[in-house]
Scaffold this active site. Structure first.
Site, PDB file in Angstrom:
ATOM      1  N   LYS A 137      16.276  38.677   0.927  1.00  0.00           N
ATOM      2  CA  LYS A 137      16.602  40.018   1.400  1.00  0.00           C
ATOM      3  C   LYS A 137      17.053  39.879   2.851  1.00  0.00           C
ATOM      4  O   LYS A 137      16.262  39.579   3.741  1.00  0.00           O
ATOM      5  CB  LYS A 137      15.395  40.940   1.277  1.00  0.00           C
ATOM      6  CG  LYS A 137      15.705  42.370   1.630  1.00  0.00           C
ATOM      7  CD  LYS A 137      14.664  43.303   1.006  1.00  0.00           C
ATOM      8  CE  LYS A 137      14.973  44.755   1.328  1.00  0.00           C
ATOM      9  NZ  LYS A 137      14.659  45.104   2.699  1.00  0.00           N
ATOM     10  N   CYS A 171      -3.803  46.555  44.544  1.00  0.00           N
ATOM     11  CA  CYS A 171      -2.517  46.671  43.865  1.00  0.00           C
ATOM     12  C   CYS A 171      -1.530  45.670  44.464  1.00  0.00           C
ATOM     13  O   CYS A 171      -1.338  45.651  45.680  1.00  0.00           O
ATOM     14  CB  CYS A 171      -1.990  48.095  44.027  1.00  0.00           C
ATOM     15  SG  CYS A 171      -0.291  48.297  43.461  1.00  0.00           S
ATOM     16  N   GLU A 207      16.686  36.509  -4.847  1.00  0.00           N
ATOM     17  CA  GLU A 207      17.624  36.462  -3.722  1.00  0.00           C
ATOM     18  C   GLU A 207      16.873  36.716  -2.418  1.00  0.00           C
ATOM     19  O   GLU A 207      15.842  37.393  -2.431  1.00  0.00           O
ATOM     20  CB  GLU A 207      18.698  37.557  -3.888  1.00  0.00           C
ATOM     21  CG  GLU A 207      19.449  37.470  -5.202  1.00  0.00           C
ATOM     22  CD  GLU A 207      20.417  38.639  -5.413  1.00  0.00           C
ATOM     23  OE1 GLU A 207      20.542  39.501  -4.523  1.00  0.00           O
ATOM     24  OE2 GLU A 207      21.031  38.669  -6.491  1.00  0.00           O
ATOM     25  N   CYS A 232      -4.196  52.744  40.474  1.00  0.00           N
ATOM     26  CA  CYS A 232      -3.839  52.370  41.836  1.00  0.00           C
ATOM     27  C   CYS A 232      -4.049  53.589  42.717  1.00  0.00           C
ATOM     28  O   CYS A 232      -3.651  54.697  42.360  1.00  0.00           O
ATOM     29  CB  CYS A 232      -2.379  51.911  41.878  1.00  0.00           C
ATOM     30  SG  CYS A 232      -1.676  51.899  43.538  1.00  0.00           S
ATOM     31  N   CYS A 288       2.815  53.781  46.741  1.00  0.00           N
ATOM     32  CA  CYS A 288       2.943  52.566  45.927  1.00  0.00           C
ATOM     33  C   CYS A 288       4.371  52.492  45.383  1.00  0.00           C
ATOM     34  O   CYS A 288       4.815  53.375  44.648  1.00  0.00           O
ATOM     35  CB  CYS A 288       1.947  52.587  44.771  1.00  0.00           C
ATOM     36  SG  CYS A 288       2.156  51.166  43.684  1.00  0.00           S
ATOM     37  N   TYR A 325      25.801  40.935  -2.570  1.00  0.00           N
ATOM     38  CA  TYR A 325      24.690  40.725  -3.495  1.00  0.00           C
ATOM     39  C   TYR A 325      24.689  41.639  -4.714  1.00  0.00           C
ATOM     40  O   TYR A 325      23.797  41.569  -5.540  1.00  0.00           O
ATOM     41  CB  TYR A 325      23.351  40.868  -2.777  1.00  0.00           C
ATOM     42  CG  TYR A 325      23.195  42.142  -1.983  1.00  0.00           C
ATOM     43  CD1 TYR A 325      23.174  43.374  -2.605  1.00  0.00           C
ATOM     44  CD2 TYR A 325      23.053  42.106  -0.596  1.00  0.00           C
ATOM     45  CE1 TYR A 325      23.033  44.535  -1.899  1.00  0.00           C
ATOM     46  CE2 TYR A 325      22.906  43.265   0.127  1.00  0.00           C
ATOM     47  CZ  TYR A 325      22.899  44.484  -0.526  1.00  0.00           C
ATOM     48  OH  TYR A 325      22.767  45.641   0.185  1.00  0.00           O
ATOM     49  N   ASP A 345      18.217  40.787   6.457  1.00  0.00           N
ATOM     50  CA  ASP A 345      17.856  41.899   7.339  1.00  0.00           C
ATOM     51  C   ASP A 345      19.068  42.295   8.171  1.00  0.00           C
ATOM     52  O   ASP A 345      19.258  41.839   9.284  1.00  0.00           O
ATOM     53  CB  ASP A 345      16.695  41.469   8.245  1.00  0.00           C
ATOM     54  CG  ASP A 345      16.044  42.666   8.905  1.00  0.00           C
ATOM     55  OD1 ASP A 345      16.368  43.800   8.519  1.00  0.00           O
ATOM     56  OD2 ASP A 345      15.218  42.454   9.802  1.00  0.00           O
ATOM     57  N   CYS A 368       1.295  47.646  46.544  1.00  0.00           N
ATOM     58  CA  CYS A 368       1.083  48.407  47.785  1.00  0.00           C
ATOM     59  C   CYS A 368      -0.193  47.999  48.507  1.00  0.00           C
ATOM     60  O   CYS A 368      -0.502  48.532  49.573  1.00  0.00           O
ATOM     61  CB  CYS A 368       1.060  49.901  47.494  1.00  0.00           C
ATOM     62  SG  CYS A 368      -0.354  50.410  46.496  1.00  0.00           S
ATOM     63  N   LYS A 372       8.155  42.301   0.184  1.00  0.00           N
ATOM     64  CA  LYS A 372       8.223  42.390   1.651  1.00  0.00           C
ATOM     65  C   LYS A 372       7.476  41.233   2.290  1.00  0.00           C
ATOM     66  O   LYS A 372       6.347  40.949   1.912  1.00  0.00           O
ATOM     67  CB  LYS A 372       7.564  43.698   2.106  1.00  0.00           C
ATOM     68  CG  LYS A 372       8.584  44.716   2.573  1.00  0.00           C
ATOM     69  CD  LYS A 372       7.993  46.079   2.822  1.00  0.00           C
ATOM     70  CE  LYS A 372       7.102  46.202   4.031  1.00  0.00           C
ATOM     71  NZ  LYS A 372       6.619  47.576   4.205  1.00  0.00           N
TER      72      LYS A 372
END
Ligand code: IVH
Length: 671
Positions: A117, A409, A115, A427, A433, A226, A119, A412, A315
């Site tokens: 799985k 930056c 089957e 920075c 800033c 299930y 989620d 600024c 998995k």
């Protein structure tokens, strides 16, 4: 057949007809009438029921959405335990599982059921004499939460069973939010300027735990069943697949990808095929479930403490997808640290739509050799943050330039400097800033720090943009009239914010220190330092030796603190905070009034009338008791005030003693 004119009979006919169309649609996957006609049938039934309220039955398709439920979902003991599954992660592990199985059975199983799985979120639904009476979450497998009102809203959950129903039937399945619904929901969130939901699974779980079933109904959740749980008065079965066929007859949607196969080689082939077609479904899958089909063999194989030996989950690996790296941009955090991040063509991977992924630092960008314009591989596993794995070089356009950290930056325009052997960029704009100050203030006001309710990201942003605040001390001298001039701010919201700010002046040294966001000094270290010094000025004057002598404070933390405390900007900030009325010194600890609660562990929940939470905590601690955040087997007492929520349910489940406010007072008094 002509439609009956007797309302009772007509209502019964309509219910039967709607149920049969639902069966076609949800169970057989073959819609038997156009949606508009189905709507007409529902409308007619609703009209009859509105005119004749005595004809309404609990299992009528009109009764899916009921009134709001209590905040707490009552605990429900499952009639049969809900087990979880052990995992395998490779073909070798799968074959090793089968070898153990063959040893336990003395022969290979006659067949396996494979089957998908799903989620989502596990649910147990109970029917009595064919009528749905309860829906419960898994909880710890023995006791779950009663979410009946919300489960009823899921249209593929039958409210009444078809044919001959057993006296009692418990069925297990997985509730999920179809990916398309999830994406539509997030588009609506975006239009409303609200935060997007993280992934379909969490959204489904949140939807099932809504207080208001109308909300749950609006989410269009679906379900695949299930597994059979407890059954009374039903037929006997020889195989799991027969039980599933029976569930189909009763009206339950069973996933059409389920297959009965003969050997472990066939299982491997199913796994390969399912992996390849992982994205062909309207739901997310996180593996393949393999069950021994023969029920007598299941019995023989039995269970370990937590899971059946007769089943396992294969998995699936974390997902990878390719997408285009549109740009690399940078982020200036609250400490001034500059972090590059990838701006991606949105891609749905590992259950979420990914648009951004961190690239950590310039070195990482070069090591991975990812360049704006590249097609890159993006990976995301479960709850892990999305990651850019690397470029697909074959798809790189010619002459694509490398990315380098900008010199200045972008927020600024101050220089960006490299520290720590080039690994960390910073920075140099300080609080000038806009990016840094916004992150800083947001952190300062956050729950773990000064806990100023109402001063979230949006408000911080507005106050900064309007020039009303420039650094944390400005928060404490906000002008009421100036705030009232802001768009969308009324007296109530302004006064609530000002009250929260007033309270925060007294938050104490630990919270203040956390809020100041000194590198390496998070909440735990901040509380340790606050406990030792009880005063920010004293802490700022502390020597390296004094600091180093404290348990839990290593040399790196000491260096970080000394650096911070000797910076004139920070000294100035602390002075301004004091001038604005922020308390920099904690009161002396209350000497224990008694020790009759020594060794007792408390959890406090809900609102108490006579005491604030910190007062209640102090009262317990001054008598030798301990207060923790969550209810567990080690909790002695839950102090439950008004509107206590899930903690109360948990305490009741675990048999923890629950004290109301009066009982708590009595206990404190030592009577
Ligand atoms: S059977 C005793 N079948 O996976 C067997 N579980 O840890 C119990 N799940 O909590 C589970 N799809 O929520 C089974 N086809 C499937 C499933 C499935 C999803 C979930 C379920 C359970 C977890 C297993």
């Amino acid at each position: 057949m002509t439609a009956s004119t007797d309302p009772a009979q007509r209502a019964a006919e309509l219910r039967e007809e709607i149920r049969s169309h639902n069966y076609g649609y949800y169970v057989l996957g073959e819609p038997s009438i156009p949606d508009a006609d189905w709507d007409d049938l529902m409308r007619e039934l609703k009209a009859i029921e509105a005119a004749n309220p005595s004809l309404v039955t609990l299992d009528s398709p009109t009764q899916r959405v009921g009134a709001e439920v209590e905040t707490t979902f009552a605990p429900v003991t499952h009639l049969q335990r809900m087990f979880s599954l052990d995992n395998v992660e490779s073909e070798d592990e799968l074959r090793a599982w089968e070898s153990r199985l063959v040893r336990a059975l003395g022969e290979p199983p006659s067949a396996y059921m494979c089957e998908l799985k799903i989620d989502g979120l596990a649910i147990s639904v109970t029917y009595e004499n064919g009528v749905m009476v309860r829906g419960a979450t898994r909880g710890d497998g023995i006791t779950g939460e009663d979410v009946t009102a919300n489960v009823r809203t899921i249209r593929s959950v039958p409210l009444r069973l078809r044919g001959e129903a057993p006296t009692v039937l418990e069925v297990r399945g997985e509730i999920y939010l179809p990916v398309a619904e999830f994406e539509a929901l997030n588009r609506r969130q975006e239009e409303l300027g609200l935060k997007p939901y993280v992934n379909p699974r969490n959204t489904a779980a949140g939807s099932v735990r809504q207080k208001d079933p109308t909300k749950t109904a609006s989410r269009n959740l679906r379900v695949w069943f299930y597994q059979l749980g407890y059954v009374a008065g039903g037929p006997q079965f020889a195989t799991h697949s027969d039980t599933m066929a029976w569930l189909v007859d009763l009206g339950f949607p069973i996933n059409p990808e389920n297959r009965i196969v003969a050997t472990i080689d066939d299982v491997v082939a199913y796994v390969d095929n399912a992996t390849q077609h992982r994205h062909d479904h309207e739901y997310e899958t996180d593996g393949i479930v393999i069950k021994v089909d023969d029920l007598a063999m299941q019995d023989k194989a039995g269970f370990t403490a937590k899971s059946p030996r007769w089943a396992t989950a294969y998995k699936l690996p974390p997902e990878e997808k390719s997408t285009v790296l549109k740009a690399i941009e940078i982020n200036v955090g609250r400490t001034g640290a500059v972090t590059p991040y990838a701006v991606l063509e949105p891609v749905f991977v590992g259950g979420v739509t990914v648009e951004h992924a961190t690239l950590h630092n310039e070195g990482e960008v070069h090591r991975k050799d990812v360049r704006p314009g590249d097609t890159v591989i993006v990976r995301r596993a479960g709850d892990v943050i999305p990651e850019v794995v690397g470029p697909i070089l074959a798809r790189r356009p010619a002459d694509l330039p490398q990315w380098n950290m900008p010199d200045r930056c972008p927020f600024c325009n101050n220089p960006i400097v490299l520290t720590d052997g080039q690994a960390k960029a910073r920075c140099t704009g300080g609080f000038a800033c806009p990016s840094r100050i916004r992150e800083y203030l947001f952190h300062f006001a956050s729950r773990g720090a000064m806990d100023i309710e109402g001063l979230g990201f949006k408000t911080v942003d507005t106050l900064l943009n309007k020039g009303i605040i420039k650094d944390p001390s400005d928060i404490f001298v906000l002008d009421r009239d100036r705030l009232l001039e802001l768009d969308g701010w009324g007296e109530i919201s302004v006064d609530n914010l000002l009250t929260a700010i007033e309270r925060a002046k007294d938050a104490g040294v630990g919270r203040l220190l956390t809020g100041l966001g000194v590198p390496l000094i998070g909440g735990t270290v901040a509380r340790t330092l606050a406990r030792e010094f009880r005063s920010l000025p004293k802490l700022m004057a502390a020597t390296e030796e004094e600091l180093g002598a404290i348990d839990g404070v290593g040399p790196e933390i000491v260096a970080s603190w000394i650096g911070w405390a000797s910076d004139p900007d920070n000294i100035h900030l602390v002075e301004r905070l004091a001038a604005a009325g922020v308390r920099l010194v904690d009161p002396d600890p209350v000497p224990p009034t008694s020790d009759h609660l020594t060794g007792k562990v408390f959890v406090i929940t809900g609102t108490l009338d006579g005491l604030t939470r910190p007062e209640a905590k102090a009262a317990i601690e001054s008598r030798g008791g301990k207060v923790t955040g969550s209810v567990s087997g080690r909790t002695d007492y839950l102090v439950a005030g008004a509107a206590a929520g899930s903690k109360l349910a948990k305490a009741e489940q675990l048999g923890v003693r629950v004290l109301d406010e009066a009982a708590f007072s009595t206990l404190l008094a030592g009577e």
